[in-house]
Design an enzyme around this catalytic site. Structure first.
Site, PDB file in Angstrom:
ATOM      1  CB  CYS A   2      34.310   8.883   7.224  1.00  0.00           C
ATOM      2  SG  CYS A   2      35.031   9.606   8.682  1.00  0.00           S
ATOM      3  NE  ARG A  27      32.085   3.452   5.323  1.00  0.00           N
ATOM      4  CZ  ARG A  27      33.060   2.882   4.636  1.00  0.00           C
ATOM      5  NH1 ARG A  27      32.795   1.887   3.823  1.00  0.00           N
ATOM      6  NH2 ARG A  27      34.301   3.287   4.754  1.00  0.00           N
ATOM      7  CD1 TRP A  75      31.747   6.924  13.888  1.00  0.00           C
ATOM      8  CD2 TRP A  75      33.942   6.544  14.028  1.00  0.00           C
ATOM      9  NE1 TRP A  75      31.953   6.042  14.914  1.00  0.00           N
ATOM     10  CE2 TRP A  75      33.293   5.788  15.030  1.00  0.00           C
ATOM     11  CE3 TRP A  75      35.320   6.439  13.932  1.00  0.00           C
ATOM     12  CZ2 TRP A  75      33.969   4.973  15.919  1.00  0.00           C
ATOM     13  CZ3 TRP A  75      35.996   5.619  14.815  1.00  0.00           C
ATOM     14  CH2 TRP A  75      35.324   4.903  15.797  1.00  0.00           C
ATOM     15  CG  ASN A 101      36.005   8.202   4.168  1.00  0.00           C
ATOM     16  OD1 ASN A 101      35.355   9.146   4.581  1.00  0.00           O
ATOM     17  ND2 ASN A 101      35.458   7.097   3.685  1.00  0.00           N
ATOM     18  N   GLY A 102      39.843   9.039   6.348  1.00  0.00           N
ATOM     19  CA  GLY A 102      41.238   8.769   6.711  1.00  0.00           C
ATOM     20  C   GLY A 102      41.727   9.796   7.705  1.00  0.00           C
ATOM     21  CD  GLU A 484      32.161 -13.210  17.173  1.00  0.00           C
ATOM     22  OE1 GLU A 484      33.241 -12.720  17.563  1.00  0.00           O
ATOM     23  OE2 GLU A 484      31.369 -12.605  16.422  1.00  0.00           O
ATOM     24  CE  LYS A 488      28.775  -9.972  16.913  1.00  0.00           C
ATOM     25  NZ  LYS A 488      29.992 -10.377  16.280  1.00  0.00           N
ATOM     26  CD  GLU A 491      30.060  -6.354  18.163  1.00  0.00           C
ATOM     27  OE1 GLU A 491      30.753  -5.476  17.642  1.00  0.00           O
ATOM     28  OE2 GLU A 491      30.012  -7.515  17.738  1.00  0.00           O
ATOM     29  CG  HIS A 507      43.573 -20.498  37.874  1.00  0.00           C
ATOM     30  ND1 HIS A 507      44.395 -21.117  38.793  1.00  0.00           N
ATOM     31  CD2 HIS A 507      43.159 -21.476  37.032  1.00  0.00           C
ATOM     32  CE1 HIS A 507      44.490 -22.405  38.498  1.00  0.00           C
ATOM     33  NE2 HIS A 507      43.740 -22.649  37.431  1.00  0.00           N
ATOM     34  CE  LYS A 606      30.074  -4.925   8.669  1.00  0.00           C
ATOM     35  NZ  LYS A 606      29.894  -6.022   9.650  1.00  0.00           N
TER      36      LYS A 606
END
Ligand code: F6R
Length: 611
Positions: A2, A27, A75, A101-102, A484, A488, A491, A507, A606
């Site tokens: 948020c 965000r 969000w 927010n939270g 990484e 990328k 996502e 394996h 974000k």
């Protein structure tokens, strides 16, 4: 996560709030809203979906006229995304509007208590209890009412409040969720991050846990948790508004990929000092013989890409410092009963500096006696402030949800820390030290070379964009870089991607390789060339298609692969920074080909400020 923006000044609040919300879009959010106070009443406009839906609802004759307001991008956590569940929330009597927010962990208990006293709730959110509690606790004094309400809340919150009881001001309180106060000329702001207010002011004050702020157009007053007036001095944020805009690029992600030569230069150059350019000075961090020789172990802790940067850092630091390095996911570290003490150095990595899991890990490491260094991008963020030492990465604002320059600058910062420790411990020869330092300083030029010619990357990306599954393999630091690369791709393109240590495929995972399965093989570690060659052959003999990404020295791997991308000549130890750029571009072009929302991938935020 948020986002919050609040405004008080001489302009109409609504356009300022709507613009601020646009700046917070990165965000991640599913709905948004504003509340504007005009001296008599508070008008609330909310909408599910993109901000332009809200703009449509709040324009023309529907635009509120008041000069004080709060805005929010939500969000969803408690209650589905909907107009009603979006913020701001009004108290039942319409006297208070809040954005939050939270997470209020004890909201169910508080809600039941308020309902039993006859309060009616409009939404399914945890946040609405704050508005109803304000109404319920109002005692004629806003500051004391806010204190009383804050005492009832368990969880984390950054809250912006407007009320008809003080028509000239807006208020803010916070605990464990970031909130800054922007100090302007005849106007003041609250924001969950600078980006929302940066076009109006560069002067900010962090609101600390337990503090309250009252903002009018001409003044900002701060109170501690006991309600005492306190003085706080603004600091300057030098980021310019252009850096938070796309500047002609189709996406923030692409712009940020292209900013990497500058970002790495800013992270590395100012720290290389001395007449011969051979001294590393890491800001105010004191690395002395005594404190370095005391380090028996290093823990690197972060989430997502920051964790991946840590894995690259681990092999570099272990190689040159001969210290055991343990790289931990922050969310696991906190609950793993970590073995740490004052002989362990803990390096905490976070672009935003506000990630809740990482912040919790930092606090635990400190509590257990470890010295902590934060590698952070956002100035004055919670992690930067709470760590014993901080090394800023100077990447500049990162707006795309998927990190790019945030990640590569973190890796560069870890290289500097590793080289610095190795030099003090004499675990690296002088000649090798200089060689590696030169290679780190040369990274921006090499990245520029990659960025000058992206056609081949784009063409492979287009060719492979329809596949459902992509493997990334490598050995040593190439494996670390693969992690990484896979993140990328998954996502932003929603293609299932997995990174495997190349030697580990046989394996179990190799059973997934079938005709046409795409594997990106990273081949920059010369000592492991022959091993990689066999791994590539093994994939191909099961029908897999292999695109090799190799350093110049290893480019003959192309003869054994189905495709080849060659990165500029570089030292094996720093290649992950360069391959990262190639893999970022690959993911970007795949996502573009698939028509994905590149800067705001689904389900992602974000800054992840909840655990
Ligand atoms: C991936 C990504 C995330 C972040 C992670 C940690 O592209 O951006 O995995 O790396 O959420 O965020 P920070 O570094 O802000 O702590």
């Amino acid at each position: 996560m948020c986002g919050i923006i609040g405004y008080v000044g001489s302009k109409k609040a609504a356009p300022v709030l709507l613009k601020g919300l646009e700046r917070l879009e990165y965000r991640g959010y599913d709905s948004s809203g504003i509340a504007v106070a005009d001296g008599e009443k508070i008008e609330v406009i909310k909408s599910i979906g993109k901000i332009n839906e809200l703009v449509k609802k709040a324009s023309g004759s529907n635009m509120p006229c008041g000069q004080i307001g709060i805005g929010h991008t939500r969000w969803a956590t408690h209650g589905v995304p909907s107009d009603i569940n979006s913020h701001p929330h009004l108290s039942e009597d319409g006297a208070f509007a809040i954005v939050h927010n939270g997470i209020i962990e004890n909201y169910a208990e508080l809600k039941a208590e308020l309902i039993s006293r006859g309060v009616h709730f409009a939404s399914d959110t945890d946040s609405e209890v704050i508005a109803q509690l304000l109404q319920d606790n109002y005692d004629g004094d806003i500051i004391s009412t806010l204190r009383a309400v804050a005492k009832r809340l368990v969880g984390s919150y950054a809250v912006g409040i407007v009320t008809v009881y003080d028509p000239d001001a807006l208020y803010a309180i916070r605990k464990d969720n970031p909130l800054v106060v922007g100090v302007g000329k005849n106007e003041n702001f609250i924001a969950s991050d600078f980006a929302a207010a940066l076009e109006h002011t560069h002067n900010f004050v962090q609101l600390e846990n337990g503090e309250t702020a009252r903002l009018s157009s001409h003044s900002v007053t701060f109170y501690d948790s006991d309600g005492n007036n306190i003085q706080k001095t603004p600091y300057r944020v030098d980021w310019d508004i252009e850096s938070a805009e796309k500047s002609g690029y189709p996406h923030f992600m692409l712009k940020e990929i292209y900013e990497q030569p500058r970002a790495i230069t800013d992270t590395v150059r100012p720290r290389i000092k001395g007449e011969n350019g051979d001294k590393i000075v890491l800001d105010k961090i004191e690395f002395t013989d005594v404190n370095v020789n005391r380090i028996e172990r290093i823990d690197i802790v972060g989430c997502g890409s920051a964790y991946h940067a840590g894995i690259v850092g681990k092999s570099f630091i272990e190689k040159y410092c001969r210290i055991r390095v343990n790289c931990e996911l922050a969310s696991e570290y906190v609950y793993s009963d970590p073995i740490t003490d004052n002989r362990t150095l803990t390096i905490i990595i976070s672009q935003s500096g506000e990630t809740a899991d990482t912040l919790a890990a930092l606090r635990l490491a400190k509590k257990l006696g470890s010295h902590t260094i934060a590698v952070v991008n956002v100035v004055e963020s919670a992690i930067a402030r709470e760590a014993d030492d901080v090394l800023y990465t100077h990447a500049g604002p990162e707006i795309a949800v998927a990190t790019t320059k945030g990640y590569t600058t973190q890796v560069a910062a870890l290289y500097l820390i590793g080289l610095k420790i190795a030099k003090i411990k004499h675990t690296i020869s002088d000649a090798r030290y200089l060689e590696v330092l030169k290679e780190i300083a040369a990274l921006p030029k090499k990245i520029e070379a990659v960025l000058k010619n992206t056609d081949a990357i784009e063409s492979y990306a287009k060719q492979y964009a329809k596949h459902k599954c992509v493997f990334f393999i490598g050995r040593g630091t190439d494996y670390a870089a693969s992690l990484e690369g896979a993140l990328k791709l998954k996502e932003i393109s929603y293609i299932h991607a997995e990174a495997y240590a190349a030697g580990e495929l046989k394996h179990g995972t190799i059973s997934l390789i079938e005709d046409g399965t795409i594997t990106l093989a990273l081949v920059t570690q010369s000592a492991l060339y022959l091993k990689m060659l066999s791994n590539i052959k093994a994939v191909q003999s099961r029908g897999g298609t292999v695109l090799a990404i190799a350093s110049k020295l290893n480019e003959k791997i192309g003869e054994a692969s189905d495709g080849l991308l060659v990165i500029p000549d570089c030292d094996d130890d720093v290649s992950p920074v360069i391959t990262a750029v190639v893999l970022q571009l690959f993911a970007y072009y795949v996502a573009k080909e698939r028509g994905c929302d590149i800067d705001k991938p689904r389900n992602l935020a974000k800054s992840v400020t909840v655990e």
